[in-house]
Design a protein around this motif. Structure first.
Motif, PDB file in Angstrom:
ATOM      1  N   SER A  63      55.860 -83.337  70.340  1.00 41.24           N
ATOM      2  CA  SER A  63      56.931 -84.112  69.695  1.00 41.24           C
ATOM      3  C   SER A  63      56.376 -84.712  68.414  1.00 41.24           C
ATOM      4  CB  SER A  63      57.425 -85.248  70.608  1.00 41.24           C
ATOM      5  OG  SER A  63      58.205 -86.159  69.867  1.00 41.24           O
ATOM      6  N   ALA A  64      57.061 -84.434  67.305  1.00 38.45           N
ATOM      7  CA  ALA A  64      56.613 -84.994  66.024  1.00 38.45           C
ATOM      8  C   ALA A  64      57.071 -86.441  65.879  1.00 38.45           C
ATOM      9  CB  ALA A  64      57.178 -84.154  64.883  1.00 38.45           C
ATOM     10  N   GLY A  65      58.105 -86.819  66.675  1.00 37.66           N
ATOM     11  CA  GLY A  65      58.661 -88.159  66.548  1.00 37.66           C
ATOM     12  C   GLY A  65      59.845 -88.203  65.589  1.00 37.66           C
ATOM     13  N   ARG A  67      63.055 -87.015  66.164  1.00 40.23           N
ATOM     14  CA  ARG A  67      64.263 -87.451  66.880  1.00 40.23           C
ATOM     15  C   ARG A  67      64.300 -88.973  67.011  1.00 40.23           C
ATOM     16  NH1 ARG A  67      67.323 -84.015  67.352  1.00 40.23           N
ATOM     17  NH2 ARG A  67      67.053 -82.793  69.230  1.00 40.23           N
ATOM     18  N   ALA A 178      63.667 -90.519  74.167  1.00 38.32           N
ATOM     19  CA  ALA A 178      63.428 -89.273  73.433  1.00 38.32           C
ATOM     20  C   ALA A 178      61.961 -88.843  73.454  1.00 38.32           C
ATOM     21  CB  ALA A 178      63.899 -89.430  71.986  1.00 38.32           C
ATOM     22  N   VAL A 181      57.440 -86.668  77.542  1.00 44.51           N
ATOM     23  CA  VAL A 181      56.538 -87.268  78.529  1.00 44.51           C
ATOM     24  C   VAL A 181      55.972 -86.194  79.452  1.00 44.51           C
ATOM     25  CG1 VAL A 181      56.370 -89.017  80.340  1.00 44.51           C
ATOM     26  CG2 VAL A 181      57.936 -89.355  78.422  1.00 44.51           C
ATOM     27  N   PHE A 229      66.525 -87.339  77.563  1.00 43.51           N
ATOM     28  CA  PHE A 229      66.542 -86.052  76.863  1.00 43.51           C
ATOM     29  C   PHE A 229      65.958 -84.986  77.767  1.00 43.51           C
ATOM     30  CE2 PHE A 229      67.737 -86.548  72.378  1.00 43.51           C
ATOM     31  CZ  PHE A 229      67.923 -87.927  72.353  1.00 43.51           C
ATOM     32  N   LYS A 230      66.502 -83.795  77.656  1.00 45.20           N
ATOM     33  CA  LYS A 230      65.957 -82.661  78.403  1.00 45.20           C
ATOM     34  C   LYS A 230      65.552 -81.592  77.410  1.00 45.20           C
ATOM     35  CE  LYS A 230      65.586 -81.938  82.214  1.00 45.20           C
ATOM     36  NZ  LYS A 230      64.308 -82.120  82.937  1.00 45.20           N
ATOM     37  N   LEU A 231      64.286 -81.237  77.439  1.00 43.41           N
ATOM     38  CA  LEU A 231      63.760 -80.223  76.521  1.00 43.41           C
ATOM     39  C   LEU A 231      63.430 -78.959  77.299  1.00 43.41           C
ATOM     40  CD1 LEU A 231      62.573 -79.333  73.765  1.00 43.41           C
ATOM     41  CD2 LEU A 231      60.422 -80.367  74.465  1.00 43.41           C
ATOM     42  N   ASN A 257      68.295 -80.206  74.697  1.00 47.17           N
ATOM     43  CA  ASN A 257      67.964 -79.446  73.478  1.00 47.17           C
ATOM     44  C   ASN A 257      66.923 -78.373  73.757  1.00 47.17           C
ATOM     45  OD1 ASN A 257      66.049 -82.125  71.742  1.00 47.17           O
ATOM     46  ND2 ASN A 257      65.885 -81.371  73.798  1.00 47.17           N
ATOM     47  N   ARG A 262      66.272 -77.605  67.999  1.00 45.82           N
ATOM     48  CA  ARG A 262      66.580 -79.013  68.289  1.00 45.82           C
ATOM     49  C   ARG A 262      67.076 -79.805  67.080  1.00 45.82           C
ATOM     50  NH1 ARG A 262      61.372 -78.519  67.137  1.00 45.82           N
ATOM     51  NH2 ARG A 262      60.195 -80.247  66.254  1.00 45.82           N
TER      52      ARG A 262
END
Ligand code: 9Z3
Length: 312
Positions: A63-65, A67, A178, A181, A229-231, A257, A262
């Motif tokens: 995650s780039a952060g 969102r 978001a 984890v 959120f669901k990735l 997403n 995304r």
């Protein structure tokens, strides 16, 4: 075997700065509760899972952060106070507009009698001014509180403390989870103390992380509006997985997403419906942000949620 969430907290000591962060959380939520403000907790960035106590190596979640940091700005625009809980060195609201080389490209340097004068290039002044004004307002008026985590354990401790601080706001609070984890970790007592030797291929055994949404929804913030959120990377699993999470934890919404798309499309999944929010290629090229659509949609839902609680 999956350990319980109670077990996780019992076996992992709290981070050293937790008491200080709890104090900041308490003051922030008290101020906004008194002002009858809505508050959102935005989690952002990925957690790490250390492979060694003296950590040289770790497993990271992607995650780039983007969102989280973009959404935080839009929540501020909608009048929310924002607790932004993010992974160290991931994107932050406002400064995200000027990261890396982009920042230096904004500047002009001229030498004047042996003094260096640095100015913002005229073509960027308007943009810098707009962002700077919003940034100053957020911090000067104490509408934005930023707290950091790196490891999974730091994240879980901070998340619980943030929930405890938010609980008194009841349905005026949104949790916007978001952050990416980790689902797996090495329990503290199984972790090597020192750097794992590279004399042979190591065998690393990961265990499942207890599902923290369960106590979060049922015990810590039972009255709040909770959005997870669901990735996924496999499109055929996305909606069914999102629905399974909703049925299991009984929270308000899942935003689903796919990793690769995304920034252009998400699906808003509730118990009753699911529908996409998306940007056209043209909108994307123009710099439009899907988080603007997501946050607008959530703010409307949150207003209805608060009203429904007032009636019942
Ligand atoms: C997300 O799905 C976020 O939208 C992204 C954002 C991490 C994809 P970026 O920061 O990416 O803009 O680069 N976050 C949740 C990921 C997650 O770990 N969800 C868990 C799961 O899918 C449940 S809470 O099982």
């Amino acid at each position: 075997m999956v350990s319980t969430w109670e077990d996780f907290y019992a076996k992992h000591p709290p981070p050293q700065d937790l008491a200080q962060n709890e104090q900041a959380l308490k003051e922030f939520t008290r101020k906004h509760l008194e002002a009858d403000k809505k508050v959102v907790l935005v989690t952002s960035g990925g957690t790490t899972v250390p492979l060694e106590h003296n950590t040289v190596r770790f497993v990271d979640n992607f995650s780039a952060g983007t969102r989280g940091s973009v959404s935080a700005e839009y929540f501020l625009e909608h009048g929310y106070a924002v607790i932004f809980m993010y992974r160290v060195k991931s994107l932050e609201p406002f400064s995200r507009h000027f990261i890396g080389q982009k920042f230096l490209d904004l500047l002009h340097i001229s030498e004047n009698n042996e003094t260096s004068v640095i100015t913002v290039l005229p073509e960027y002044t308007q943009k810098v001014a707009t962002v700077l004004r919003k940034y100053r307002e957020a911090f000067d008026q104490k509408k934005l509180l930023q707290l950091t985590f790196t490891s999974l354990s730091e994240y879980l401790w901070l998340l619980r403390s943030a929930c405890q601080a938010l609980a008194p706001l009841e349905n005026k609070a949104i949790l916007y989870l978001a952050a990416a984890v980790s689902d797996f970790y090495i329990p503290s007592h199984e972790m090597s103390v020192h750097k794992i030797s590279s004399s042979g291929p190591p065998t690393i055994s990961l265990q499942l992380v207890p599902k923290i949404l369960a106590p979060l929804v049922s015990l810590w913030v039972p009255k709040a509006f909770v959005v997870s959120f669901k990735l996924e990377t496999d499109e055929s699993l996305l909606i069914s997985k999102a629905r399974t999470a909703l049925n299991k934890y009984h929270h308000n919404l899942v935003i689903a997403n796919i990793l690769q798309t995304r920034k252009q499309q998400v699906v808003i999944v509730s118990k009753e419906t699911d529908y996409p929010l998306s940007l056209t290629n043209e909108q994307l090229d123009n710099g439009d942000e899907i988080e603007q659509l997501i946050v607008r949609d959530l703010v409307e839902k949150h207003i209805k949620f608060i009203r429904s609680k007032e009636v019942s």
